[in-house]
Design an enzyme around this catalytic site. Structure first.
Site, PDB file in Angstrom:
ATOM      1  N   TYR B 150      -6.155  -2.645   3.623  1.00 60.62           N
ATOM      2  CA  TYR B 150      -5.579  -1.536   2.868  1.00 60.62           C
ATOM      3  C   TYR B 150      -6.598  -1.022   1.857  1.00 60.62           C
ATOM      4  O   TYR B 150      -6.834   0.190   1.740  1.00 60.62           O
ATOM      5  CB  TYR B 150      -4.301  -2.016   2.177  1.00 60.62           C
ATOM      6  N   LYS B 154      -8.309   2.654   1.528  1.00 61.12           N
ATOM      7  CA  LYS B 154      -8.154   3.458   0.313  1.00 61.12           C
ATOM      8  C   LYS B 154      -9.512   3.753  -0.321  1.00 61.12           C
ATOM      9  O   LYS B 154      -9.721   4.826  -0.902  1.00 61.12           O
ATOM     10  CB  LYS B 154      -7.238   2.724  -0.678  1.00 61.12           C
TER      11      LYS B 154
END
Lengths: 444, 245
Positions: B150, B154
């Site tokens: 993740y 990002k």
């Protein structure tokens, strides 16, 4: 596993706490998970919103789906908080038809408990105003029901404490108000007869309720303050408070109880002192009407954040019963006498006249209802068992949203609609699948 | 001035809803884009009921980049601003052994949002006006063992927004990067999150609105995160790799 309790902080039970994000996720859980109950904002006092195995938090279901500002009709999801609805509706000159004593409740909880307000004698409970609701059933399907559609399920769901399924959304109408102020009339009464007479006289007002000093004994037994109220007209506000805002915003809690107070804080002495002060302050206001902002009139305790902590870690019991008929006043007197002699200090004691009820397990019936707050301590349980016997003998019953301790027999005696409710639960496949600690304790 | 229009990409999230409410209250029209139109309708209805704002619904799957041009052509009008709140936290442990899951996390948080905002940027650039707001994450500041898939996605998204800003600044098109930090939603209400570091969805929306009105390019919902992440970035790698993060 999470330990959960109701607002009274007694009892506490471990449960799996689930947080479905969408109505569809609720349906999925209803299909998979046994021993489940929905929980709104956890304001039922006892064990009504603690699942036997799992508890379904409805917090994410807080969308308003339709709102007609002209007619006041609103369709909203069950997890919408009453305080959020009020923040939207009051400035538009709209007000819910029924509100309970706190605005920290969800709409779903209001329907599931068929909450009553200070206007029950005239307007009935919240359930009387619900036009339709969508229910997620035990198998995962949904059912739309209302007074004229799937009416049996609807009547069981109003006041059914979530035991017929999880309410997903509901439709009802808000009412127009001219101002956000209440014109309040206070009558100070010297004894129970005077309180009952003043309460009956105030019954012509849209809102009325009495506060009773449960520690007054002898000639003063049952003395109190009777509050009648109505939504103030613009002219009332112009005459009384010309510079005040027409629709005041709710004030945030001005005081918070930061931690559990020692369990003995509320003892006979401190409560007696509070009651005497409160009585005198109220008596000073008696006679002339005063204008009170809506939040202070309907939700005075919301001004104290976490007030349930004043009873300490062991928690407290809220005891609310209703008794019908001409003997109701005498029974209320007998209860107050026993509580007073027991030395139990009830901080809050509220007396109200209720009108007829409707739901299968709805609490209201035509009669007098008295509410007492008592610490969840040993001797109080025996006292309440004794009061249960008086209430049952008088044809009365206890409010499930408050209950944490009544016996199954007390419950069955008070709710003649129980066998029909149980049959309906069997029809929709609810037994075992939808179960709270309350439903298990009371064999619902 | 005619009402402005906001395109909300990922309309079903709590942050998306808060942003929609704030912009609607300020008079903006809304275009809600989401994969699940039933869910988007819940939010659109809610925003309309609370604010009276007009809104349209548009189906969009952030992983179907072939459909992006048709999606943009299908909007009633090219919006004045676009905000992307698409995100998928995913399951780090699963992503370590299941490449399909890892790919889903990487594509949902980086590839999809970057390609869509890139397409929107080109249209804004051609028109000469527009604002793009990307909701990225503090997780992208430095990869941590507990959520680096993740975080990496990002990080890529943050770098993409930074590059887009650099490219479009001369044309007067704003690109704003939002890093919310911990966000308290009613679904996370039962979790113990550090109060100082935890924002509400409306705090994030407020930060977005403030960035739109002001000049800040990179905003944190809670300013203390700027300090925290500076410290996290400054930790020497030999020390950082030994921390349990």
């Amino acid at each position: 596993m999470t330990e959960l309790s109701g607002w009274g902080r007694y009892p506490r039970h471990a449960t799996r706490l689930l947080h479905p994000a969408t109505p569809r996720a609720v349906q999925g859980l209803m299909a998979q998970q046994a021993g489940l109950i929905a929980r709104g904002n956890g304001r039922a006092y006892g064990d009504a919103a603690i699942g036997a195995a799992a508890t379904l938090g409805t917090g994410a279901l807080d969308r308003i789906r339709a709102f007609d500002r002209e007619t006041g009709r609103i369709r909203a999801e069950a997890g919408l908080l009453l305080c959020d609805l009020l923040a939207l509706a009051v400035p538009l000159g709209l007000f819910p038809p029924v509100v309970p004593g706190t605005m920290a409740v969800t709409l779903g909880g209001m329907a599931a408990a068929d909450v009553h307000g200070k206007n029950h004698h005239r307007d009935g409970g919240f359930g009387d105003h619900v036009e339709a609701l969508t229910l997620a059933l035990p198998g995962g399907g949904t059912l739309v029901c209302g007074p004229n559609e799937n009416a049996a399920v609807f009547r069981a769901t109003i006041g059914g404490m979530g035991l017929t399924g999880t309410i997903l959304d509901l439709t009802f109408r808000l009412r127009p108000i001219a101002t956000g102020w209440i014109r309040q009339n206070t009558v100070a009464t010297a004894d129970l007869d005077a309180t009952l007479a003043a309460l009956a006289a105030a019954g012509t007002a849209p809102y009325c309720v009495a506060w009773i000093d449960t520690l007054a004994r002898g000639a003063g037994l049952g003395r109190g303050l009777v509050f009648a109220g109505e939504h103030a007209a613009l002219a009332d506000l112009a005459a009384g408070l010309p510079t005040a805002p027409r629709f005041p915003a709710a004030r945030p809690a001005w005081l918070a109880v930061p931690c559990d107070l020692p369990s003995g804080t509320l003892n006979r002495l401190s409560v007696a002192a509070f009651n005497a002060l409160y009585f005198r302050a109220g008596a000073r206001q008696a006679g002339a009407p005063v204008l009170v902002p809506w939040d202070r009139y309907f939700f005075p305790l919301d001004a104290i954040g976490g007030w349930n902590r004043i009873y300490g870690r062991r928690g407290f019991l809220q005891y609310q019963f209703v008794v019908p008929g001409p003997g109701a006043g005498a029974l209320v007197g007998a209860v107050i006498e026993r509580v007073s002699h027991h030395g139990a200090a009830s901080f809050l004691s509220v007396l109200k006249q209720l009108g007829p009820g409707h739901g299968a397990l709805s609490f209201p019936m035509e009669g007098l209802t008295l509410t007492l707050d008592l610490p969840a301590a040993g001797p109080v349980f025996a006292l309440l068992d004794e009061l249960d016997r008086l209430v049952v003998a008088a044809g009365g019953r206890l409010y499930l949203a408050k209950d944490a301790r009544q016996a199954p027999a007390t419950f069955a005696a008070g709710y003649p609609g129980l066998p029909g409710f149980q049959a309906l639960r069997r029809d929709i496949g609810a037994p075992g699948r939808i179960a709270s600690r309350l439903s298990e304790r009371l064999a619902i | 001035m005619a009402p402005q229009t906001l395109l909300l990409i990922g309309a079903t999230s709590d942050i998306g809803r808060a942003i929609a409410l704030r912009f609607a209250a300020a008079g903006w029209r809304l275009q809600f884009a989401a994969r699940d139109l039933d869910e988007a309708a819940r939010t659109a209805d809610d925003v309309a009921a609370r604010t009276g704002a007009a809104a349209t619904l548009h189906r969009l799957d952030i992983l179907e980049d072939d459909a992006f041009p048709a999606f943009l052509d299908g909007l009633p009008a090219l919006p004045d601003a676009a905000v992307c709140v698409v995100g998928l936290l995913g399951d780090q442990a699963r992503g370590e052994i299941d490449p399909a899951h890892a790919r889903l996390v990487l594509r949902s948080n980086f590839e999809g949002p970057a390609l869509l905002l890139g397409a929107i940027a080109t249209r804004f650039s051609a028109r000469g006006t527009g604002a793009i707001i990307g909701v990225s994450s503090v997780a992208g500041e430095r990869g941590r063992g507990s959520n680096y898939l993740y975080g990496a996605a990002k990080a890529g998204f943050t770098a993409f927004l930074s590059g887009l800003r650099n490219r479009l600044a001369p044309r007067g098109i704003r690109v704003i990067t939002v890093k919310p930090g911990f966000v308290r939603t009613r679904m996370t209400a039962h979790l113990k999150l550090p109060p100082l570091l935890t924002a509400t969805p409306d705090d994030v929306a407020k930060a977005v609105a403030a960035a739109m009105a002001g000049r800040r390019d990179v905003v944190y919902a809670r300013p203390v995160w700027r300090l925290v992440m500076t410290l996290v970035r400054l930790l020497p790698e030999p020390l950082f790799k030994r921390l349990k993060l």
